[in-house]
Design an enzyme around this catalytic site. Structure first.
Site, PDB file in Angstrom:
ATOM      1  N   GLY A 218     105.422  61.850 -50.606  1.00 45.65           N
ATOM      2  CA  GLY A 218     105.935  60.867 -51.552  1.00 45.65           C
ATOM      3  C   GLY A 218     106.808  61.536 -52.593  1.00 45.65           C
ATOM      4  N   SER A 219     106.857  60.953 -53.772  1.00 46.70           N
ATOM      5  CA  SER A 219     107.783  61.442 -54.801  1.00 46.70           C
ATOM      6  C   SER A 219     107.250  62.694 -55.494  1.00 46.70           C
ATOM      7  CB  SER A 219     108.026  60.342 -55.824  1.00 46.70           C
ATOM      8  OG  SER A 219     106.817  60.084 -56.509  1.00 46.70           O
ATOM      9  N   ALA A 221     107.098  63.235 -58.725  1.00 45.75           N
ATOM     10  CA  ALA A 221     106.254  62.916 -59.887  1.00 45.75           C
ATOM     11  C   ALA A 221     104.814  62.642 -59.448  1.00 45.75           C
ATOM     12  CB  ALA A 221     106.822  61.697 -60.613  1.00 45.75           C
ATOM     13  N   THR A 222     104.646  61.890 -58.370  1.00 54.43           N
ATOM     14  CA  THR A 222     103.280  61.618 -57.904  1.00 54.43           C
ATOM     15  C   THR A 222     102.642  62.901 -57.378  1.00 54.43           C
ATOM     16  OG1 THR A 222     103.965  59.391 -57.299  1.00 54.43           O
ATOM     17  CG2 THR A 222     101.886  60.146 -56.405  1.00 54.43           C
ATOM     18  N   GLY A 223     103.415  63.709 -56.683  1.00 55.13           N
ATOM     19  CA  GLY A 223     102.904  64.993 -56.181  1.00 55.13           C
ATOM     20  C   GLY A 223     102.376  65.849 -57.323  1.00 55.13           C
ATOM     21  N   GLU A 240     104.494  67.115 -49.352  1.00 49.42           N
ATOM     22  CA  GLU A 240     105.809  66.811 -48.759  1.00 49.42           C
ATOM     23  C   GLU A 240     106.499  65.874 -49.731  1.00 49.42           C
ATOM     24  OE1 GLU A 240     107.125  68.151 -46.263  1.00 49.42           O
ATOM     25  OE2 GLU A 240     105.577  68.803 -44.858  1.00 49.42           O
ATOM     26  N   CYS A 274     113.298  61.110 -46.287  1.00 47.99           N
ATOM     27  CA  CYS A 274     113.166  62.273 -47.175  1.00 47.99           C
ATOM     28  C   CYS A 274     114.207  63.327 -46.838  1.00 47.99           C
ATOM     29  CB  CYS A 274     111.762  62.840 -47.066  1.00 47.99           C
ATOM     30  SG  CYS A 274     111.241  63.150 -45.380  1.00 47.99           S
TER      31      CYS A 274
END
Ligand code: NAD
Length: 472
Positions: A218-219, A221-223, A240, A274
């Site tokens: 995912g993004s 920021a969430t990572g 990823e 991605c």
């Protein structure tokens, strides 16, 4: 006969509606899972894990291949649901392709040899490495390739003897529930569970003490949020994350010969990929010809409702992403960049359709170049010195994929080895392969998926060592 959707939907009058991004029609209702549902799923997965591990590698491989067979038997029904929920057309490198990839990646996860290795046996010392299961693994996924990325996360973990609890994107939960419904016909109970909740369920999964590892796609920021919460329990993580892939065309390339590869490198899944080509560097001498070829393809490639067989480009999956793409293109135009084709969505369109857009004469520091657009808009940047193009390609803090375009193998290799990315493609872009490890460099993440390397990351390496003859 009950359809997959009927199996997975929330009972009438409950759950949350999911709408088709091409038509606005309701696709179905997703059950709204709570943190209590998540806790129960983790408990079930913990109870199932020792038995799944004890089954042994050969039997697990058999089950995974049976799951791939089950997907193939339901391929069309899965592809139609995926197309309606995600928006991607059935044809082109889209829904049918994605379902086919699910079966292919499941099978590919069964082939590398992951048996124990003897690493020292010199008459005095014997040492072996065994790849043991981790336990219960949490998988958190995005909305762009919801089925395929779920398989990337679940297949290596199941092979290595872990059980899996998945939290799909709130935009595309039905696709993942349907896929799991099919895969589960080949698995024992409790080995794979999907918990279709919001971000709070993702947060709780990442923080849970019963989870050994998080596979996240995912993004950035969430990572980062997941990495922070993983620290508390020293969880393993595979990250990823987002990218902003550069492609460099070298001055000996033939624009007509590479145009189609460039186009699909950028516009696969209508740009919502991605590792899509997101900024293209072209030398002065070829600039006009490459722009012209790409503009021609963008203007003539059919876009529309996914279920119509002729379409190969679709809507943007959600309005939030549509607004990001629209505002980046608008800003680029305002700054003086030239929109060669696209850029003017139909204000009366029902779905989130944003036309395939090619933007030329744009500066490298423009936001459409420097930020991940994640949609159908490709900026083409002119360069006069190859060193400058390489420096621009490497100038961002992300590095998922990159590509070099040249008929000269030596020149292509030379430039490829100067690019900072997890994967560098030559005369193709985003052409992932289940045998070839895939992962990010810099802020695009860490850990790899696919191949033997990807399998081993879903295991605990245990070294067993003693004097020669002390164990066998
Ligand atoms: P996102 O980060 O918004 O959401 C991904 C998932 O994380 C969703 O399931 C969401 O519910 C969950 N989530 C949100 N906040 C959370 C939190 N605090 N803790 C735990 N989970 C949380 O990403 P997205 O918009 O769905 O996906 C698009 C992004 O994903 C793009 O940047 C794209 O480049 C990237 N991506 C990367 C890869 C790769 O392999 N590197 C593949 C596909 C997409």
């Amino acid at each position: 006969m009950t359809t997959l959707l009927e199996h997975i939907q929330a009972p009438a009058g409950t759950g949350r509606p999911i709408t088709d991004p091409a038509t606005g029609d309701e696709v179905g209702r997703v059950p709204d899972a709570t943190i209590a549902d998540l806790a129960a799923a983790i408990e079930t997965a913990r109870a199932a894990q020792p038995r799944w591990a004890a089954l042994g590698d050969a039997k697990r491989v058999e089950r995974l291949n049976a799951a791939a067979d089950a997907i193939e038997a339901k391929a069309e029904e899965l592809a139609v649901l995926l197309s309606r929920e995600q928006g991607k057309p059935l044809n082109g490198p889209n829904a049918r392709f994605e379902v086919g990839a699910c079966a292919a990646w499941l099978r590919a996860a069964t082939t590398p040899d992951v048996s124990p290795e003897v690493i020292v046996d010199d008459g005095q010392v014997r040492a072996e490495i065994h790849y043991r299961p981790l336990g219960v693994v949490g998988a958190i996924g995005p909305w762009n390739w919801p089925m395929m990325i779920s398989v990337w996360q679940l297949a290596p973990n199941l092979r290595m003897g872990n059980t899996v609890v998945m939290k799909p994107s709130e935009y595309t939960p039905l696709s993942v529930l349907a896929l799991a419904q099919v895969i589960n016909t080949a698995l024992p109970d409790g080995v794979l569970t999907v918990v279709p909740g919001g971000r709070e369920v993702g947060e709780a999964l990442a923080a849970h003490t019963g989870i050994a590892k998080i596979m996240f796609t995912g993004s950035i920021a969430t990572g980062q949020a997941i990495i922070r919460s993983s620290a508390e329990t020293v969880k393993r993580v595979t990250m990823e994350l987002g990218g902003n892939d550069a492609g460099i065309v070298l001055d000996d390339a033939d624009p007509a010969a590479i145009a189609e590869g460039l186009f699909w490198g950028a516009f696969i899944n209508t740009g919502q990929t991605c590792a899509a080509l997101k900024r293209l560097y072209v030398p002065d001498t070829l600039y006009d010809a490459v722009c012209e070829e790409l503009a021609k393809l963008a203007a003539t490639t059919p876009m529309g409702v996914g279920l119509a067989e002729e379409n190969v480009l679709g809507p943007i999956q959600n309005r939030k992403q549509y607004d990001i793409v629209a505002s980046l293109v608008q800003e680029a135009r305002r700054s003086g960049a030239k929109v060669l084709v696209g850029g003017d969505p139909d204000p009366d369109a029902v779905g989130n359709f944003y036309p395939a857009t090619i933007v030329a004469e744009i500066d490298n520091d423009n936001a459409l170049v420097a930020q991940e657009q994640f949609g159908p808009a490709l900026p083409i940047i002119r360069y006069s010195s190859l060193d400058q193009a390489i420096a621009w390609a490497n100038g961002l803090d992300v590095g998922l994929g990159a590509s070099v375009w040249s008929p000269s193998p030596q020149r292509a290799r030379d430039v490829a080895l100067q690019l900072q990315a997890g994967t560098v493609w030559v005369n193709e872009h985003g052409a992932i392969d289940p045998r070839v490890p895939f992962g990010g460099s810099k802020s695009s993440g860490y850990g790899v998926e696919f191949g033997r390397e990807g399998l081993l990351e879903c295991s605990q390496a245990v070294s067993v060592k003693g004097s020669a003859g002390s164990f066998v």
